[in-house]
Design a protein around this motif. Structure first.
Motif, mmCIF file in Angstrom:
data_model
loop_
_atom_site.group_PDB
_atom_site.id
_atom_site.type_symbol
_atom_site.label_atom_id
_atom_site.label_comp_id
_atom_site.label_asym_id
_atom_site.label_seq_id
_atom_site.Cartn_x
_atom_site.Cartn_y
_atom_site.Cartn_z
ATOM 1 N N UNK A 14 47.891 6.122 38.845
ATOM 2 C CA UNK A 14 46.818 7.106 38.731
ATOM 3 C C UNK A 14 45.554 6.594 39.405
ATOM 4 N N UNK A 15 45.206 5.345 39.173
ATOM 5 C CA UNK A 15 44.000 4.778 39.776
ATOM 6 C C UNK A 15 44.151 4.671 41.283
ATOM 7 N N UNK A 16 45.322 4.337 41.749
ATOM 8 C CA UNK A 16 45.554 4.173 43.180
ATOM 9 C C UNK A 16 45.615 5.486 43.922
ATOM 10 N N UNK A 17 45.933 6.567 43.250
ATOM 11 C CA UNK A 17 46.089 7.862 43.905
ATOM 12 C C UNK A 17 44.803 8.680 43.947
ATOM 13 N N UNK A 18 43.797 8.264 43.203
ATOM 14 C CA UNK A 18 42.572 9.055 43.196
ATOM 15 C C UNK A 18 41.809 8.837 44.499
ATOM 16 N N UNK A 19 41.162 9.916 44.968
ATOM 17 C CA UNK A 19 40.372 9.805 46.188
ATOM 18 C C UNK A 19 39.086 9.060 45.902
ATOM 19 N N UNK A 20 38.731 8.173 46.797
ATOM 20 C CA UNK A 20 37.519 7.393 46.633
ATOM 21 C C UNK A 20 36.315 8.243 46.997
ATOM 22 N N UNK A 21 35.282 8.203 46.146
ATOM 23 C CA UNK A 21 34.072 8.977 46.413
ATOM 24 C C UNK A 21 33.295 8.368 47.568
ATOM 25 N N UNK A 22 32.620 9.227 48.298
ATOM 26 C CA UNK A 22 31.767 8.785 49.390
ATOM 27 C C UNK A 22 30.367 8.578 48.829
ATOM 28 N N UNK A 23 29.776 7.429 49.132
ATOM 29 C CA UNK A 23 28.462 7.074 48.604
ATOM 30 C C UNK A 23 27.430 7.023 49.719
ATOM 31 N N UNK A 24 26.162 6.957 49.311
ATOM 32 C CA UNK A 24 25.067 6.818 50.282
ATOM 33 C C UNK A 24 25.233 5.543 51.098
ATOM 34 N N UNK A 88 31.898 17.371 46.480
ATOM 35 C CA UNK A 88 32.233 18.654 45.871
ATOM 36 C C UNK A 88 32.659 19.611 46.978
ATOM 37 N N UNK A 89 33.957 19.903 47.039
ATOM 38 C CA UNK A 89 34.448 20.752 48.135
ATOM 39 C C UNK A 89 34.610 22.218 47.732
ATOM 40 N N UNK A 90 33.910 22.658 46.666
ATOM 41 C CA UNK A 90 33.997 24.077 46.314
ATOM 42 C C UNK A 90 33.222 24.933 47.310
ATOM 43 N N UNK A 91 33.731 26.133 47.598
ATOM 44 C CA UNK A 91 33.078 27.014 48.574
ATOM 45 C C UNK A 91 31.675 27.425 48.131
ATOM 46 N N UNK A 92 30.775 27.531 49.093
ATOM 47 C CA UNK A 92 29.414 28.021 48.858
ATOM 48 C C UNK A 92 29.334 29.408 49.498
ATOM 49 N N UNK A 93 28.856 30.393 48.745
ATOM 50 C CA UNK A 93 28.819 31.768 49.229
ATOM 51 C C UNK A 93 27.374 32.246 49.292
ATOM 52 N N UNK A 94 27.036 32.840 50.427
ATOM 53 C CA UNK A 94 25.703 33.430 50.616
ATOM 54 C C UNK A 94 25.897 34.890 51.018
ATOM 55 N N UNK A 95 25.255 35.783 50.278
ATOM 56 C CA UNK A 95 25.334 37.209 50.594
ATOM 57 C C UNK A 95 24.011 37.672 51.182
ATOM 58 N N UNK A 98 23.716 42.182 55.575
ATOM 59 C CA UNK A 98 24.681 42.511 56.619
ATOM 60 C C UNK A 98 26.010 41.770 56.531
ATOM 61 N N UNK A 99 26.016 40.617 55.858
ATOM 62 C CA UNK A 99 27.256 39.850 55.846
ATOM 63 C C UNK A 99 27.350 38.916 54.639
ATOM 64 N N UNK A 100 28.580 38.485 54.408
ATOM 65 C CA UNK A 100 28.868 37.484 53.386
ATOM 66 C C UNK A 100 29.300 36.227 54.144
ATOM 67 N N UNK A 101 28.650 35.110 53.854
ATOM 68 C CA UNK A 101 28.952 33.856 54.556
ATOM 69 C C UNK A 101 29.510 32.864 53.542
ATOM 70 N N UNK A 102 30.716 32.404 53.792
ATOM 71 C CA UNK A 102 31.342 31.402 52.929
ATOM 72 C C UNK A 102 31.424 30.098 53.713
ATOM 73 N N UNK A 103 30.930 29.030 53.098
ATOM 74 C CA UNK A 103 30.955 27.711 53.727
ATOM 75 C C UNK A 103 31.773 26.768 52.865
ATOM 76 N N UNK A 104 32.704 26.061 53.510
ATOM 77 C CA UNK A 104 33.545 25.091 52.825
ATOM 78 C C UNK A 104 33.406 23.768 53.562
ATOM 79 N N UNK A 105 32.973 22.735 52.850
ATOM 80 C CA UNK A 105 32.835 21.404 53.442
ATOM 81 C C UNK A 105 33.650 20.417 52.632
ATOM 82 N N UNK A 106 34.405 19.589 53.316
ATOM 83 C CA UNK A 106 35.190 18.561 52.634
ATOM 84 C C UNK A 106 35.013 17.243 53.366
ATOM 85 N N UNK A 107 34.481 16.271 52.648
ATOM 86 C CA UNK A 107 34.369 14.910 53.160
ATOM 87 C C UNK A 107 35.514 14.096 52.584
#
Length: 145
Positions: A14-24, A88-95, A98-107
């Motif tokens: 379990x410890x070996x399979x977790x994704x390592x967080x990205x830090x400053x 946090x790779x959850x989608x960000x939505x801006x309405x 004229x349009x709906x903009x969904x942004x998804x970022x994954x590091x």
């Protein structure tokens, strides 16, 4: 004893399979970044060949919780993202009207010297004046030693 060994093995896996967080500290510094840009006007279609490929030396620095990227050639400063959003790779939505903009970022931290950033922006038009589109940026950065 056997149950204890299995429990220990499970914990290790379990410890070996977790994704390592990205830090400053990890992101600060000089990197060589290879970026591919994809665009599509059909939201249902898969991306095919990149429309642009670029290789740049970039410097990443934090100002508080904000990550900035600097061009090593021009020194131009560009705001990228807040530290909290990096892991946090959850989608960000801006309405807008004229349009709906969904942004998804994954590091993703590939290893101690490399990371990948997948950034996708989807534009869904609410009017006939604009057309739907989506674009994706795949960036892989390797630390300069």
């Amino acid at each position: 004893m056997r149950k204890l060994m299995l429990l220990g093995l499970f914990g290790f896996l379990q410890a070996g399979c977790s994704e390592e967080k990205i830090t400053k500290d990890f992101l600060n510094g000089e990197w060589i970044c290879n970026q591919k840009v994809f665009k599509k006007s059909d939201l249902e279609a898969n991306y095919e060949e990149p429309i642009k490929t670029e290789r740049q030396k970039r410097i990443f620095k934090f100002d508080g919780d904000d990550l900035y990227s600097y061009s090593s050639k021009t020194g131009e400063k560009e705001y990228l993202i807040k530290i909290d959003a990096i892991n946090d790779d959850s989608p960000q939505v801006e309405n807008t009207e004229d349009e709906k903009i969904t942004t998804i970022s994954k590091f993703k931290k590939d290893n101690s010297e490399q990371w990948t950033w997948i950034h996708e922006v989807i534009h869904f038009s609410k009017t006939l004046d604009l057309s739907d589109s989506k674009e994706k940026y795949e960036t892989v950065c390797t630390r300069i030693k």
